[in-house]
Structures are given as C-alpha cells and as structure tokens.
Design a protein around this motif. Structure first.
Motif, short mmCIF file in Angstrom:
data_model
loop_
_atom_site.label_atom_id
_atom_site.label_comp_id
_atom_site.label_asym_id
_atom_site.label_seq_id
_atom_site.Cartn_x
_atom_site.Cartn_y
_atom_site.Cartn_z
N LEU A 80 167.83 10.77 46.31
CA LEU A 80 166.37 10.85 46.26
C LEU A 80 165.79 11.44 47.55
N MET A 81 166.50 11.26 48.65
CA MET A 81 166.00 11.73 49.94
C MET A 81 166.30 13.20 50.19
N ARG A 82 167.17 13.80 49.38
CA ARG A 82 167.54 15.21 49.56
C ARG A 82 166.48 16.14 49.01
N ALA A 83 166.05 17.06 49.82
CA ALA A 83 165.09 18.07 49.37
C ALA A 83 165.72 18.90 48.26
N GLY A 84 164.93 19.24 47.28
CA GLY A 84 165.42 20.08 46.19
C GLY A 84 165.98 19.30 45.01
N GLU A 85 166.21 18.00 45.19
CA GLU A 85 166.69 17.18 44.08
C GLU A 85 165.53 16.89 43.14
N SER A 86 165.84 16.78 41.87
CA SER A 86 164.82 16.45 40.88
C SER A 86 164.37 15.01 41.09
N PHE A 87 163.09 14.80 41.03
CA PHE A 87 162.52 13.47 41.27
C PHE A 87 161.68 13.11 40.06
N GLY A 88 162.29 12.40 39.11
CA GLY A 88 161.62 12.06 37.87
C GLY A 88 160.75 10.81 37.98
N ILE A 89 160.32 10.33 36.85
CA ILE A 89 159.38 9.20 36.83
C ILE A 89 160.06 7.88 37.19
N GLU A 90 161.31 7.69 36.83
CA GLU A 90 161.97 6.41 37.11
C GLU A 90 161.99 6.07 38.59
N PRO A 91 162.43 6.96 39.48
CA PRO A 91 162.42 6.58 40.90
C PRO A 91 161.01 6.36 41.44
N VAL A 92 160.02 7.08 40.93
CA VAL A 92 158.64 6.87 41.37
C VAL A 92 158.20 5.45 41.04
N LEU A 93 158.45 5.02 39.81
CA LEU A 93 158.09 3.67 39.41
C LEU A 93 158.87 2.63 40.20
N LEU A 94 160.16 2.87 40.44
CA LEU A 94 160.96 1.94 41.23
C LEU A 94 160.40 1.78 42.64
N ILE A 95 160.03 2.89 43.25
CA ILE A 95 159.49 2.86 44.61
C ILE A 95 158.14 2.12 44.63
N LEU A 96 157.25 2.51 43.73
CA LEU A 96 155.91 1.90 43.73
C LEU A 96 155.94 0.42 43.36
N ASN A 97 156.88 0.02 42.52
CA ASN A 97 156.98 -1.39 42.14
C ASN A 97 157.73 -2.22 43.17
N SER A 98 158.53 -1.57 44.01
CA SER A 98 159.33 -2.30 45.00
C SER A 98 158.70 -2.33 46.38
#
Length: 104
Positions: A35-53
């Motif tokens: 998730l920290m690597r530039a250029g990697e796809s960042f979908g909705i699941e990690p966004v929700l995980l981050i915002l909920n955690s």
C-alpha cells in the motif's frame, strides 16, 4: 502526492510502524508495504480499513488531499459516516480523470 504517499505520511506522522499498521488494519506486513508503494493500485478496501482503524484521519485528505490530515483540524462536528458507495464513487471519478489525463 498519491494516496500511497499519503498513507505512508499517516504512518510517519503518527509514528506507526509497518508492523503496527498491519495489526491495526488486520492485514499482513507485506500488504501494508504494498500500500505504501507509489504506483500500486489502491482500491476501496484499504481505504475503508485505514479510515475505520485510524479514526482521526480526514477522509478528504486521504482520498483527495483536501484539508488537513486529521479530522479534528478540519471539523469539530462529528463527521458523517463514509459509505463504501461514496468511496467507490470518488475512486471511479478519480480513475476517469486519470484516464482522461493519460489520453492527452
């Protein structure tokens, strides 16, 4: 700054290690590093995980780099809950913008 870079900035600012982040979002350290690597796809699941955690993160800042990193710095009222539909809509809009820009 990309969403990946903003995620890395969250960890740096809050002094959260990759190992601690993996526990917070209940994913492997490899997943967090990806998730920290530039250029990697960042979908909705990690966004929700981050915002909920990491609850004090400003969703507008994470998704669109608008406002400040932390909720308390941009709004003293309780923010409206973020739905997966709203996040998906934002991501789709960003994807269309990226596609349009790449055609130029």
């Amino acid at each position: 700054m990309t969403i990946n870079e903003r995620f890395a900035e969250i960890l740096k600012t809050k002094n959260i290690s990759v190992k601690e982040a993996s526990v917070l979002i209940r994913k492997s350290e490899v997943y967090v590093r990806k998730l920290m690597r530039a250029g990697e796809s960042f979908g909705i699941e990690p966004v929700l995980l981050i915002l909920n955690s990491i609850e004090d993160i400003n969703p507008d800042w994470l998704l669109r780099e608008k406002g400040s990193m932390f909720r308390s710095q941009y709004n003293t009222e309780e923010p409206a809950p973020i739905t997966s539909e709203r996040l998906l809509s934002i991501i789709e809009s960003q994807q269309r913008t990226i596609e349009n820009l790449s055609r130029k």
